[in-house]
Design a protein around this motif. Sequence first.
Motif, short mmCIF file in Angstrom:
data_model
loop_
_atom_site.label_atom_id
_atom_site.label_comp_id
_atom_site.label_asym_id
_atom_site.label_seq_id
_atom_site.Cartn_x
_atom_site.Cartn_y
_atom_site.Cartn_z
N ARG A 14 0.83 -1.21 0.00
CA ARG A 14 0.00 0.00 0.00
C ARG A 14 0.86 1.26 0.00
NH1 ARG A 14 -5.08 -1.26 4.10
NH2 ARG A 14 -6.26 -2.49 2.57
N ARG A 15 1.90 1.24 0.83
CA ARG A 15 2.80 2.40 0.90
C ARG A 15 3.59 2.54 -0.40
NH1 ARG A 15 5.36 0.88 5.09
NH2 ARG A 15 7.29 0.18 4.11
N ARG A 21 -6.33 0.84 -1.68
CA ARG A 21 -7.19 -0.13 -2.37
C ARG A 21 -6.50 -1.48 -2.54
NH1 ARG A 21 -8.96 1.38 -7.70
NH2 ARG A 21 -10.55 -0.19 -7.35
N VAL A 22 -5.17 -1.51 -2.38
CA VAL A 22 -4.41 -2.75 -2.48
C VAL A 22 -4.70 -3.58 -1.24
CG1 VAL A 22 -2.10 -3.76 -2.53
CG2 VAL A 22 -2.59 -1.69 -3.86
N LYS A 23 -5.04 -4.84 -1.44
CA LYS A 23 -5.26 -5.70 -0.28
C LYS A 23 -4.82 -7.13 -0.59
CE LYS A 23 -10.12 -6.52 -1.34
NZ LYS A 23 -11.50 -6.42 -0.88
N LEU A 24 -4.38 -7.80 0.46
CA LEU A 24 -4.04 -9.21 0.35
C LEU A 24 -5.16 -10.01 0.96
CD1 LEU A 24 -0.23 -9.33 1.19
CD2 LEU A 24 -1.37 -8.98 -1.00
N LEU A 36 -3.64 -11.19 -4.36
CA LEU A 36 -3.40 -9.75 -4.39
C LEU A 36 -4.56 -9.12 -5.14
CD1 LEU A 36 -1.67 -7.17 -4.14
CD2 LEU A 36 -0.51 -7.88 -6.24
N ALA A 37 -5.23 -8.17 -4.50
CA ALA A 37 -6.38 -7.53 -5.13
C ALA A 37 -6.24 -6.01 -5.08
CB ALA A 37 -7.68 -7.94 -4.42
N VAL A 38 -6.85 -5.37 -6.05
CA VAL A 38 -7.01 -3.92 -6.05
C VAL A 38 -8.51 -3.69 -6.09
CG1 VAL A 38 -6.58 -1.76 -7.25
CG2 VAL A 38 -4.83 -3.53 -7.25
N GLY A 39 -9.02 -3.15 -5.00
CA GLY A 39 -10.47 -3.08 -4.86
C GLY A 39 -11.01 -4.49 -4.80
N ASP A 40 -11.99 -4.78 -5.65
CA ASP A 40 -12.59 -6.12 -5.67
C ASP A 40 -12.00 -7.03 -6.75
OD1 ASP A 40 -14.32 -5.57 -3.58
OD2 ASP A 40 -15.83 -4.71 -4.90
N GLU A 41 -11.01 -6.53 -7.50
CA GLU A 41 -10.45 -7.32 -8.60
C GLU A 41 -9.13 -7.97 -8.19
OE1 GLU A 41 -9.21 -6.99 -13.30
OE2 GLU A 41 -10.16 -5.29 -12.33
N VAL A 42 -9.11 -9.30 -8.25
CA VAL A 42 -7.88 -10.05 -7.96
C VAL A 42 -6.97 -9.92 -9.17
CG1 VAL A 42 -6.91 -12.33 -7.52
CG2 VAL A 42 -9.04 -11.65 -6.42
N ALA A 58 7.29 -12.95 -3.07
CA ALA A 58 7.20 -12.77 -4.51
C ALA A 58 5.77 -12.40 -4.88
CB ALA A 58 7.61 -14.04 -5.23
N VAL A 59 5.63 -11.34 -5.66
CA VAL A 59 4.33 -10.90 -6.15
C VAL A 59 4.25 -11.29 -7.62
CG1 VAL A 59 2.85 -8.91 -6.60
CG2 VAL A 59 4.26 -8.98 -4.52
N HIS A 60 3.22 -12.04 -7.96
CA HIS A 60 2.99 -12.47 -9.34
C HIS A 60 1.69 -11.83 -9.81
CE1 HIS A 60 3.19 -15.36 -12.73
NE2 HIS A 60 1.90 -15.11 -12.74
N ILE A 61 1.80 -10.95 -10.80
CA ILE A 61 0.62 -10.26 -11.33
C ILE A 61 0.27 -10.88 -12.69
CG2 ILE A 61 -0.30 -8.07 -12.19
CD1 ILE A 61 1.46 -6.67 -10.12
N THR A 62 -1.00 -11.19 -12.86
CA THR A 62 -1.49 -11.78 -14.10
C THR A 62 -2.37 -10.76 -14.82
OG1 THR A 62 -1.48 -13.96 -13.10
CG2 THR A 62 -2.82 -13.68 -15.08
#
Length: 78
Positions: A14-15, A21-24, A36-42, A58-62
Motif C-alpha cells: 500500500r505504501r 485499495r491494495v489488499k491481500l 493480491l487484489a485492487v479493490g474487488d479485482e484479484v 514474490a508478487v505475481h501479477i497476471t
Amino acid sequence: MTPTDIARVQAYLRRLLGSDRVKLVPPARKGMSVELAVGDEVIGTVHRDDEEGEVSYAVHITVLEEDLPAAPAPAGRR
C-alpha cells in the motif's frame, strides 16, 4: 503466509504503490495462495520464500488479454 506476514506485506505494498485499495486476501484453505487484489479485482498472488534463513515475498501479477484495451490497428505502408 501467516496473518502477520499478510498484514506486513499488505502495508508495504500500500505504501509502495500509494493506494489503500491494495489488499491481500488470505486463502480460503490451507496451502492455497494469498491473493493480491485492487479493490474487488484479484490481479495476482503473493508467495513467501524462506531460503537458507532469508525470507522474501514474490508478487505475481497476471494480466488477462480480455482485460486489455483493444490493440491499435497496424499502420499502413507508404
